[in-house]
Scaffold this active site. Structure first.
Site, PDB file in Angstrom:
ATOM      1  N   VAL A  46       0.684  -1.212   0.012  1.00  0.00           N
ATOM      2  CA  VAL A  46       0.056  -0.162  -0.071  1.00  0.00           C
ATOM      3  C   VAL A  46       0.908   1.313  -0.003  1.00  0.00           C
ATOM      4  O   VAL A  46       0.519   2.209  -0.643  1.00  0.00           O
ATOM      5  CB  VAL A  46      -0.999   0.032   1.251  1.00  0.00           C
ATOM      6  CG1 VAL A  46      -1.817   1.298   1.361  1.00  0.00           C
ATOM      7  CG2 VAL A  46      -1.930  -0.946   1.108  1.00  0.00           C
ATOM      8  N   CYS A  47       1.838   1.211   0.763  1.00  0.00           N
ATOM      9  CA  CYS A  47       2.871   2.420   0.990  1.00  0.00           C
ATOM     10  C   CYS A  47       3.282   3.132  -0.271  1.00  0.00           C
ATOM     11  O   CYS A  47       3.076   4.312  -0.608  1.00  0.00           O
ATOM     12  CB  CYS A  47       4.041   2.022   1.731  1.00  0.00           C
ATOM     13  SG  CYS A  47       3.791   1.379   3.483  1.00  0.00           S
ATOM     14  N   PRO A  48       3.857   2.302  -1.296  1.00  0.00           N
ATOM     15  CA  PRO A  48       4.141   3.063  -2.593  1.00  0.00           C
ATOM     16  C   PRO A  48       2.974   3.743  -3.308  1.00  0.00           C
ATOM     17  O   PRO A  48       3.275   4.634  -4.173  1.00  0.00           O
ATOM     18  CB  PRO A  48       4.907   1.871  -3.694  1.00  0.00           C
ATOM     19  CG  PRO A  48       4.233   0.638  -2.944  1.00  0.00           C
ATOM     20  CD  PRO A  48       4.006   0.863  -1.557  1.00  0.00           C
ATOM     21  N   GLU A  50       0.568   5.021  -2.050  1.00  0.00           N
ATOM     22  CA  GLU A  50       0.426   6.254  -1.339  1.00  0.00           C
ATOM     23  C   GLU A  50       1.360   7.457  -1.613  1.00  0.00           C
ATOM     24  O   GLU A  50       1.175   8.582  -1.928  1.00  0.00           O
ATOM     25  CB  GLU A  50       0.238   6.146   0.397  1.00  0.00           C
ATOM     26  CG  GLU A  50      -0.910   5.591   0.734  1.00  0.00           C
ATOM     27  CD  GLU A  50      -1.002   5.203   2.146  1.00  0.00           C
ATOM     28  OE1 GLU A  50      -1.870   5.671   2.798  1.00  0.00           O
ATOM     29  OE2 GLU A  50       0.274   5.059   2.852  1.00  0.00           O
ATOM     30  N   LEU A  51       2.796   6.798  -1.454  1.00  0.00           N
ATOM     31  CA  LEU A  51       3.701   7.929  -1.721  1.00  0.00           C
ATOM     32  C   LEU A  51       3.774   8.385  -3.279  1.00  0.00           C
ATOM     33  O   LEU A  51       3.954   9.499  -3.561  1.00  0.00           O
ATOM     34  CB  LEU A  51       5.185   7.365  -1.296  1.00  0.00           C
ATOM     35  CG  LEU A  51       5.453   7.509   0.337  1.00  0.00           C
ATOM     36  CD1 LEU A  51       4.838   6.524   1.002  1.00  0.00           C
ATOM     37  CD2 LEU A  51       6.983   7.008   0.210  1.00  0.00           C
TER      38      LEU A  51
END
Length: 187
Positions: A46-48, A50-51
Site C-alpha cells: 500500500v505504501c508505494p 500512497e507515496l
C-alpha cells in the site's frame, strides 16, 4: 489528550531528498506549512501507492507553500535504494525521512511498538510548528492525496480568515461560515 494545536516535539534525522542525504529537524518544518506523512515500511504494498499519489500532487502542495515529508522507520539509505529501484518511488521529489530510532514516530504517537513500524499517520503543521490536522489510518487502508490537499487548503483558509470556518466538503472558492449566535440551529 488531543495533539491538535500542540507544537511538534524536537527531532533530528537524515532524509533522502533529490539524490542527497540532508538533515531535517523539527525546526526545518517551521516557517511554512508542512505535511508529515508516516507509512509503515519501504518495499511494501500500500505504501508505494500512497507515496506515488503524493508525488503526483506534490506540485499542487508546493504552489500552496506546503512541504511534504514522508517518514518511515527505515533508514535514509533504504529510502535511496527504494527510490533507485522503483518507478513509482523514483518520481518522488519531497524529502523521505528515515526514523530508525523511532523517535519521530513516537513523538507523533504513531509508533506500533511491538512491530517497530509507524501507523499511516498524516499531520498538517502550520508555520508556527503547531499540528492543525491529524489523520491515522489502519495499515490496510491507503490515503488519498487529493483529499489531503483539500484539507490543507481549508486549514490555510481558516488560518488566514479568523472568524470563519469551512463546512463539510468545502472546496476552494466555496462559501464559508462565520459562527455566531444567529447561526445556532439554522444550519
Amino acid at each position: 489528550m488531543s495533539i491538535i494545536n500542540s507544537e511538534i516535539k524536537p527531532f533530528k534525522t537524515t532524509a533522502f531528498h533529490n539524490g542527497n542525504f540532508v538533515e531535517v529537524t523539527n525546526e526545518t518544518l517551521k516557517g511554512k506549512w508542512a505535511v508529515v506523512f508516516f507509512y509503515p515500511a519501504d518495499f511494501t504494498f500500500v505504501c508505494p501507492t500512497e507515496l506515488g499519489d503524493m508525488a503526483d500532487l506534490y506540485p499542487e502542495f508546493q504552489k500552496l507553500g506546503v512541504e511534504i515529508y514522508s517518514v518511515s522507520t527505515d533508514t535514509h539509505f533504504t529510502h535511496k535504494a527504494w527510490h533507485d529501484t522503483s518507478d513509482t518511488i523514483g518520481k518522488i521529489k519531497y524529502p523521505m525521512l528515515g526514523d530508525p530510532t523511532q523517535q519521530i514516530s513516537r513523538n507523533f504517537g504513531v509508533l506500533i511498538e511491538e512491530a517497530g513500524l509507524a501507523d499511516r499517520g498524516t499531520f498538517v503543521i502550520d508555520p508556527e510548528g503547531r499540528i492543525q490536522i491529524v489523520e491515522i489510518n489502519a495499515g490496510g487502508v491507503g490515503r488519498d492525496a487529493s483529499e489531503l490537499l483539500r484539507k490543507v487548503k481549508a486549514a490555510q483558509y481558516v488560518a488566514a480568515h479568523p472568524g470563519e470556518v469551512c463546512p463539510a466538503k468545502w472546496k476552494e472558492g466555496d462559501a464559508t461560515l462565520a459562527p455566531s449566535l444567529d447561526l445556532v440551529g439554522k444550519i
